[in-house]
Design a protein around this motif. Structure first.
Motif, mmCIF file in Angstrom:
data_model
loop_
_atom_site.group_PDB
_atom_site.id
_atom_site.type_symbol
_atom_site.label_atom_id
_atom_site.label_comp_id
_atom_site.label_asym_id
_atom_site.label_seq_id
_atom_site.Cartn_x
_atom_site.Cartn_y
_atom_site.Cartn_z
ATOM 1 N N ALA A 91 0.829 -1.205 0.000
ATOM 2 C CA ALA A 91 0.000 0.000 0.000
ATOM 3 C C ALA A 91 0.863 1.253 0.000
ATOM 4 C CB ALA A 91 -0.922 -0.012 1.222
ATOM 5 N N VAL A 92 1.838 1.284 0.892
ATOM 6 C CA VAL A 92 2.731 2.443 0.997
ATOM 7 C C VAL A 92 3.508 2.631 -0.307
ATOM 8 C CG1 VAL A 92 4.843 3.241 2.107
ATOM 9 C CG2 VAL A 92 2.964 2.396 3.495
ATOM 10 N N ALA A 93 4.057 1.528 -0.805
ATOM 11 C CA ALA A 93 4.866 1.610 -2.021
ATOM 12 C C ALA A 93 4.021 2.131 -3.190
ATOM 13 C CB ALA A 93 5.460 0.241 -2.347
ATOM 14 N N SER A 94 2.786 1.626 -3.318
ATOM 15 C CA SER A 94 1.926 2.058 -4.417
ATOM 16 C C SER A 94 1.603 3.545 -4.290
ATOM 17 C CB SER A 94 0.619 1.263 -4.441
ATOM 18 O OG SER A 94 0.888 -0.107 -4.473
ATOM 19 N N LEU A 95 1.281 3.972 -3.074
ATOM 20 C CA LEU A 95 0.946 5.386 -2.851
ATOM 21 C C LEU A 95 2.120 6.277 -3.256
ATOM 22 C CD1 LEU A 95 -0.770 7.686 -1.680
ATOM 23 C CD2 LEU A 95 0.215 7.189 0.542
ATOM 24 N N ILE A 96 3.317 5.907 -2.788
ATOM 25 C CA ILE A 96 4.504 6.709 -3.103
ATOM 26 C C ILE A 96 4.743 6.728 -4.605
ATOM 27 C CG2 ILE A 96 7.030 6.668 -2.956
ATOM 28 C CD1 ILE A 96 6.751 5.871 -0.040
ATOM 29 N N PHE A 97 4.605 5.560 -5.226
ATOM 30 C CA PHE A 97 4.841 5.453 -6.668
ATOM 31 C C PHE A 97 3.862 6.325 -7.446
ATOM 32 C CE2 PHE A 97 3.843 3.169 -10.679
ATOM 33 C CZ PHE A 97 5.063 3.328 -11.303
ATOM 34 N N PHE A 98 2.578 6.173 -7.167
ATOM 35 C CA PHE A 98 1.576 6.938 -7.917
ATOM 36 C C PHE A 98 1.754 8.436 -7.694
ATOM 37 C CE2 PHE A 98 -1.207 2.976 -7.778
ATOM 38 C CZ PHE A 98 -0.954 2.683 -9.099
ATOM 39 N N SER A 99 2.082 8.819 -6.471
ATOM 40 C CA SER A 99 2.215 10.252 -6.232
ATOM 41 C C SER A 99 3.509 10.776 -6.845
ATOM 42 C CB SER A 99 2.100 10.565 -4.738
ATOM 43 O OG SER A 99 3.361 10.684 -4.163
ATOM 44 N N ALA A 100 4.550 9.932 -6.875
ATOM 45 C CA ALA A 100 5.819 10.386 -7.452
ATOM 46 C C ALA A 100 5.701 10.605 -8.962
ATOM 47 C CB ALA A 100 6.928 9.384 -7.149
ATOM 48 N N ILE A 101 4.915 9.750 -9.640
ATOM 49 C CA ILE A 101 4.775 9.940 -11.085
ATOM 50 C C ILE A 101 3.577 10.831 -11.400
ATOM 51 C CG2 ILE A 101 5.888 7.754 -11.649
ATOM 52 C CD1 ILE A 101 3.125 6.617 -12.298
ATOM 53 N N GLY A 102 2.948 11.374 -10.351
ATOM 54 C CA GLY A 102 1.863 12.332 -10.563
ATOM 55 C C GLY A 102 0.615 11.714 -11.155
ATOM 56 N N PHE A 103 0.321 10.468 -10.776
ATOM 57 C CA PHE A 103 -0.809 9.736 -11.323
ATOM 58 C C PHE A 103 -1.906 9.696 -10.253
ATOM 59 C CE2 PHE A 103 -2.216 5.353 -13.075
ATOM 60 C CZ PHE A 103 -3.205 5.967 -13.814
ATOM 61 N N THR A 104 -2.921 10.553 -10.381
ATOM 62 C CA THR A 104 -3.925 10.608 -9.318
ATOM 63 C C THR A 104 -5.330 10.459 -9.886
ATOM 64 O OG1 THR A 104 -3.825 12.997 -9.503
ATOM 65 C CG2 THR A 104 -2.651 12.006 -7.678
ATOM 66 N N THR A 105 -5.500 9.536 -10.803
ATOM 67 C CA THR A 105 -6.784 9.409 -11.475
ATOM 68 C C THR A 105 -7.857 8.781 -10.594
ATOM 69 O OG1 THR A 105 -5.373 8.905 -13.318
ATOM 70 C CG2 THR A 105 -7.722 8.942 -13.751
ATOM 71 N N GLY A 106 -7.518 8.342 -9.412
ATOM 72 C CA GLY A 106 -8.544 7.828 -8.521
ATOM 73 C C GLY A 106 -8.843 6.370 -8.736
ATOM 74 N N ILE A 107 -9.906 6.093 -9.477
ATOM 75 C CA ILE A 107 -10.361 4.714 -9.610
ATOM 76 C C ILE A 107 -9.336 3.865 -10.375
ATOM 77 C CG2 ILE A 107 -11.673 4.910 -11.753
ATOM 78 C CD1 ILE A 107 -13.930 3.379 -10.264
ATOM 79 N N LEU A 108 -8.617 4.489 -11.289
ATOM 80 C CA LEU A 108 -7.637 3.742 -12.085
ATOM 81 C C LEU A 108 -6.460 3.279 -11.221
ATOM 82 C CD1 LEU A 108 -8.024 3.076 -15.012
ATOM 83 C CD2 LEU A 108 -6.394 4.865 -15.605
ATOM 84 N N THR A 109 -6.054 4.116 -10.274
ATOM 85 C CA THR A 109 -4.961 3.704 -9.395
ATOM 86 C C THR A 109 -5.382 2.483 -8.572
ATOM 87 O OG1 THR A 109 -5.753 5.348 -7.819
ATOM 88 C CG2 THR A 109 -3.866 5.956 -9.146
ATOM 89 N N ILE A 110 -6.630 2.488 -8.110
ATOM 90 C CA ILE A 110 -7.120 1.335 -7.341
ATOM 91 C C ILE A 110 -7.083 0.094 -8.222
ATOM 92 C CG2 ILE A 110 -9.020 0.393 -5.981
ATOM 93 C CD1 ILE A 110 -10.079 3.170 -5.586
ATOM 94 N N LEU A 111 -7.590 0.248 -9.466
ATOM 95 C CA LEU A 111 -7.678 -0.891 -10.369
ATOM 96 C C LEU A 111 -6.294 -1.502 -10.616
ATOM 97 C CD1 LEU A 111 -9.252 -2.704 -12.220
ATOM 98 C CD2 LEU A 111 -9.143 -0.970 -13.989
ATOM 99 N N ILE A 112 -5.312 -0.653 -10.897
ATOM 100 C CA ILE A 112 -3.969 -1.159 -11.180
ATOM 101 C C ILE A 112 -3.426 -1.923 -9.971
ATOM 102 C CG2 ILE A 112 -1.577 -0.448 -11.554
ATOM 103 C CD1 ILE A 112 -2.728 1.808 -13.339
ATOM 104 N N ALA A 113 -3.562 -1.312 -8.784
ATOM 105 C CA ALA A 113 -3.062 -1.973 -7.573
ATOM 106 C C ALA A 113 -3.763 -3.319 -7.373
ATOM 107 C CB ALA A 113 -3.264 -1.077 -6.360
#
Lengths: 277, 307, 344
Positions: free
Chosen positions: A122-144
């Motif tokens: 969870a932590v790693a995914s959050l850091i990764f998505f925020s570092a690459i500026g990917f905050t689309t919401g539902i799509l981030t959940i889906l990928i994880a």
């Protein structure tokens, strides 16, 4: 094996089993029972009623739960389909493609999501998505979700494929079927029970996830577990018990389905193996 | 359900020889890009600098690890002493997870044994009954437990009504509640792999032992346990690893005061603290511990294989 | 391969459908939990044809941390407390607006227009104000409760049965009042005393939690709890035999404000929403639900008597509350350290 069961029997083991089942089921059954409680105070019994179920569907919080449920199901279906396809390909590679470079490593990779503690993912995914500026919401959940569903889809698919003799495929190829035809006409139908089990398990795993979803969800996006968690903090209300019972029922239905499909699969497999010998 | 045990029986079939790399590619891409890379990124973050009011600055710093291991006093200017608080949180998590594992084993082994020694359709039904809770939402199970054991919950109400206890037993928000929650959450994880191992056990060994006048318990200790050991170890890992990083049990049952590693990490990202590098460092330390346990397991497996 | 291609395409379609739902007419709110009635959001959504989503936080510090950690640009409006408005302004996280952009700007109660944390209201509008102290279950403890000792040096009957808000600002401010030291003190001895007080009090506390603050009192999991006045009133209405205290050492007064966030994706809708909340009828609905006090004139006709008469909302005339101060960096660093040591 002789029918002399003496050595299989240990004193207290059957009692322990009953205790184990009691421990596992008692809290769930109590919540399910209390979800039919007519009283507003959750611990006093006020007679049987379906009012809290009505509340879940038509009450004040209903739109929130409905939106969360829609998100949950969209994510669970998409994640289950995608991870099942990936897992089927992976199983074919691992079990039907002979040797290739990085095979042992691939096996570790498939199982990696099971090894890493959920909170770390969870932590790693959050850091990764925020570092690459990917905050689309539902799509981030889906990928994880796709990531951690892969090993769960893989397990039953690989188990099933292992049990299928490659004799049929060899025979088909001898009759000049292409590899694609062999896959589609021979392997895929034989594997169907495994694929369906894999899909259903991935679906349930995705539907149930709380920790990873809670970390990667975007603004204004909720899934059922995060919505339930948010409400529970403010008190275990009867409508939460009702919605929990509903989710419980969904899980039970899907596991039962997966179990039945698995049993049909086993029977088929037995017939197939007997026929092949 | 025993993950990670490769079975090589049929892996030499090669209908799709040469396509292996292509077929495995999506797995590599998805898990590599969305799990391995993020974990590496997390490692990088654990060495970054925390901004004053939250957020990170891309500047190398050991501050997160320093905060974890050293105490420099309230004003940060005293000579460093060893910081015990986080070590204590980790120690508490390890302890709670270990006890949960032990309790699960205590209940799980007899259950697995009992189920594996049933015959035919009965066995399948017993197994099914154990599997259902495995797939029921962990959040819902934790909520159920919270509801059950609170001071005014059904358990206390019934015990009071039955006259067993004079006043409610206080369980919620204690280490005991967290312990109970962990045990309850991961119990099915213990039963299934042990069941799989007992399934494969050949009862002729037991009978041979009986013929040689070995007692029931001696047979269990000297013959059965060594043979089903891989299943037991797998079960212990499946309980221990998620218990170690558990968040829901300490949060909902421990009142967010009896911190475990999981709650400590969550606090850095979702709570008041907003200290991402420290959270990343704590997660990194947790991951290293888990990897050590898994390496130990893999070596055990390899030894077993060589025998 | 046809079947799996169909499956693949439907998966893709679902993924796209999930991502595409980005239309015009949206509003994204970052709000305290259990504060805004859903009906009011529905009313706004219907009136302005806007799709409203709301996420919740449970402390001012959590709001700041979350926004600093990359959520800026996802929300249009947020509801920080007074000192947090000042901090967020200093961090450059707030957008400005002109009074002329809000037709209801004149409805703001005169005493809440020129406030120290937002002079002349350039970034925020008043929402609700209230107080923070604690409530005690009168079945469990019958003694005098109008002292902060109940929380920080609790009597025997309440030990181990206290819930404390998971909110750095409020806990440290109340502890400072109990010790009689100024907020944001930079005196090392006073800071040490503050730290010692909290460390010694911690063993008597059962749990940390803001979102659970009402429920633990209603369910009986806690016999006393730090809580906001309106939340205490709701707990009392839900059947808890509790009394909200106005401690003699002082209590926290706060005002929550609707702020316009920088990089708001829907600035126009955000302003419409702020204007909507300056309408007496609408903001009165919030007051009736959350039981705090609105910062807008003309709400009285819409208020329920149970709310206006609630003892939690009517402090004795001789008692005074204090706003939380935004501390300078060197003090805040020590505060953070005290808080981390306390929480772990």
């Amino acid at each position: 094996m002789a029918r002399n069961n003496d050595m299989r029997w240990f004193p207290g083991f059957s009692v322990t089993t009953l205790l184990c089942l009691f421990l596992l089921y008692a809290p769930l059954i109590i919540v399910a029972v209390y979800s039919f409680n007519d009283s507003k105070s959750i611990t006093n019994w006020g007679g049987f009623s379906l009012r809290w179920y009505a509340d879940v569907f038509w009450g004040v919080e209903a739109p929130r739960f409905r939106a969360a449920a829609i998100n949950s199901f969209i994510i669970a279906i998409s994640a289950a389909i995608t991870s099942t396809i990936i897992a089927t390909m992976a199983a074919t590679a691992m079990l039907r493609a002979g040797r290739f470079r990085g095979k042992t490593f691939s096996f570790a990779l498939i199982n990696l999501p099971l090894m890493v503690p959920e909170i770390v993912t969870a932590v790693a995914s959050l850091i990764f998505f925020s570092a690459i500026g990917f905050t689309t919401g539902i799509l981030t959940i889906l990928i994880a979700h796709i990531v951690f569903c892969i090993p769960f889809a893989y397990l039953p698919i690989a188990a099933r494929m292992q049990g299928i003799d490659d004799l049929y495929e060899q025979a088909a190829m001898d009759l000049y079927a292409t590899r694609l035809q062999t896959f589609r006409l021979i392997l895929l139908p034989l594997m169907a029970p495994g694929i369906i089990s894999g899909f259903l398990l991935a679906f349930i795993i995705s539907l149930d996830d709380f920790i990873i979803t809670n970390f990667v969800k975007g603004a204004g996006i909720e899934t059922l577990p995060t919505a339930i968690f948010g409400s529970v903090k403010q008190g275990i209300k009867p409508n939460i018990m009702a919605i929990s019972t509903l989710l419980l029922a969904v899980s039970v239905v899907f596991v039962t389905l997966s179990w039945l499909v698995g049993r049909i699969g086993q029977k088929q497999q037995q017939t197939a193996t007997n026929g092949g010998e | 359900m025993v993950a990670g045990i490769e079975n090589n029986n049929s892996s030499n079939t090669s209908t799709y020889a040469g396509l292996g790399s292509l077929l495995i590619l999506p797995t590599w891409l998805v898990i590599g890009f969305f799990l391995v890379l993020p974990v590496l990124m997390m490692l990088v973050y654990s060495f970054l600098t925390k901004e004053f009011r939250g957020g990170v600055i891309w500047e190398f710093s050991l501050a997160a690890y320093d905060q974890f291991f050293f105490d420099r006093g309230l004003f940060g200017d005293e000579p460093p002493k060893i910081e015990w608080t986080y070590i204590i949180i980790f120690w508490r998590s390890i302890w709670l997870a270990a006890v949960a594992t032990f309790l699960c084993l205590l209940v799980g082994f007899p259950t697995a044994w009992f189920i594996a020694t049933r015959s035919g359709p009965n066995k399948s039904l017993w197994l099914f009954l154990i599997t259902i809770p495995y797939w029921v939402n962990l959040l819902i199970r934790t909520i159920s437990m919270k509801f059950l054991i609170r001071d005014t919950g059904p358990l206390n109400e019934w015990l009071l009504a039955a006259g067993v206890i004079p006043e409610p037993i206080h369980m919620i928000n204690t280490n005991f509640a967290v312990q109970l929650g962990l045990f309850y959450s991961y119990l099915p994880f213990m039963v299934l792999p042990i069941y799989a191992a007992v399934e494969r056990y050949n009862f002729a060994y037991s009978e041979a032992a009986a013929d040689l006048y070995a007692g029931r318990w001696a047979t269990l200790r000297k013959i059965i346990l060594p043979i089903v050991k891989p299943g037991i170890i797998a079960g212990c890992i499946l309980v221990f690893v998620p218990s170690l990083g558990a968040f829901l049990a300490p949060d909902l049952l421990g009142g967010a005061k009896n911190f475990m590693i999981g709650s400590l990490i969550e606090e850095q990202f979702k709570g008041n603290a907003g200290n991402w590098p420290f959270g990343a460092a704590a997660a990194m330390i947790l991951l290293s511990m888990v990897l050590i346990v898994l390496t130990f397991y893999a070596r055990q497996q390899m030894k077993q294989g060589k025998r | 391969m046809k079947r799996s291609r169909i499956i693949g395409m439907s998966a893709l379609a679902l993924m796209l459908a999930a991502g595409v739902a980005h239309a015009e007419g949206k509003l994204s709110i970052y709000h305290w939990f259990e504060y805004m009635p859903q009906e009011l959001l529905d009313k706004f959504a219907k009136e302005y044809d806007v799709e409203v989503t709301m996420d919740t936080f449970d402390s001012n510090e959590a709001l700041l941390a979350s926004l600093k950690a990359g959520k800026m640009g996802s929300y249009d409006v947020a509801i920080p407390g007074d000192y947090m408005v000042e901090i967020m302004t200093g961090e450059g996280m707030l957008d400005t607006f002109e009074p002329s952009e809000l037709s209801n700007f004149g409805n703001i109660a005169p005493q809440w227009v020129d406030v120290p944390f937002d002079r002349g209201r350039k970034h925020s509008i008043p929402y609700q104000w209230g107080s923070t102290s604690f409530a005690v279950n009168r079945d469990v403890y019958k003694g005098d409760i109008n002292t902060l000792a109940i929380i920080f040096e609790p009597p025997e009957a309440l030990r181990g049965k206290i819930n404390v808000l998971d909110s750095q600002g409020e806990v440290l401010a109340l502890a400072s009042m109990y010790l009689g030291i100024p907020q944001c003190t930079s005196d090392r001895n006073q800071l040490r005393a503050l730290n010692d007080l909290l460390q010694n009090a911690k063993p008597h506390w059962a749990s940390f939690g803001s979102d659970i603050a009402k429920d633990v009192l209603v369910s009986g999991d806690a016999a006393a709890g730090m809580i906001w006045n309106g939340f205490a009133a709701k707990a009392r209405e839900e059947g808890a035999n509790i009394e909200y205290a106005f401690p003699k050492e002082g209590f926290v007064v706060w005002m929550d404000n609707v702020v316009l966030l920088k990089d708001a994706p829907n600035r126009d809708n955000a302003l419409k929403f702020m204007n909507f909340l300056l309408e007496p009828e609408n903001v009165a609905a919030v007051t009736n639900y959350a039981q705090y006090t609105a910062g807008v004139t003309g709400v009285e006709p819409y208020l329920e008597a149970a709310v206006t008469d609630a003892p939690e909302l009517n402090p004795p005339a001789d008692q005074k509350g204090e706003f939380i101060q935004a501390c300078p960096q060197e003090v805040q660093t020590v505060y953070d350290k005290i808080w981390t040591d306390l929480k772990k």
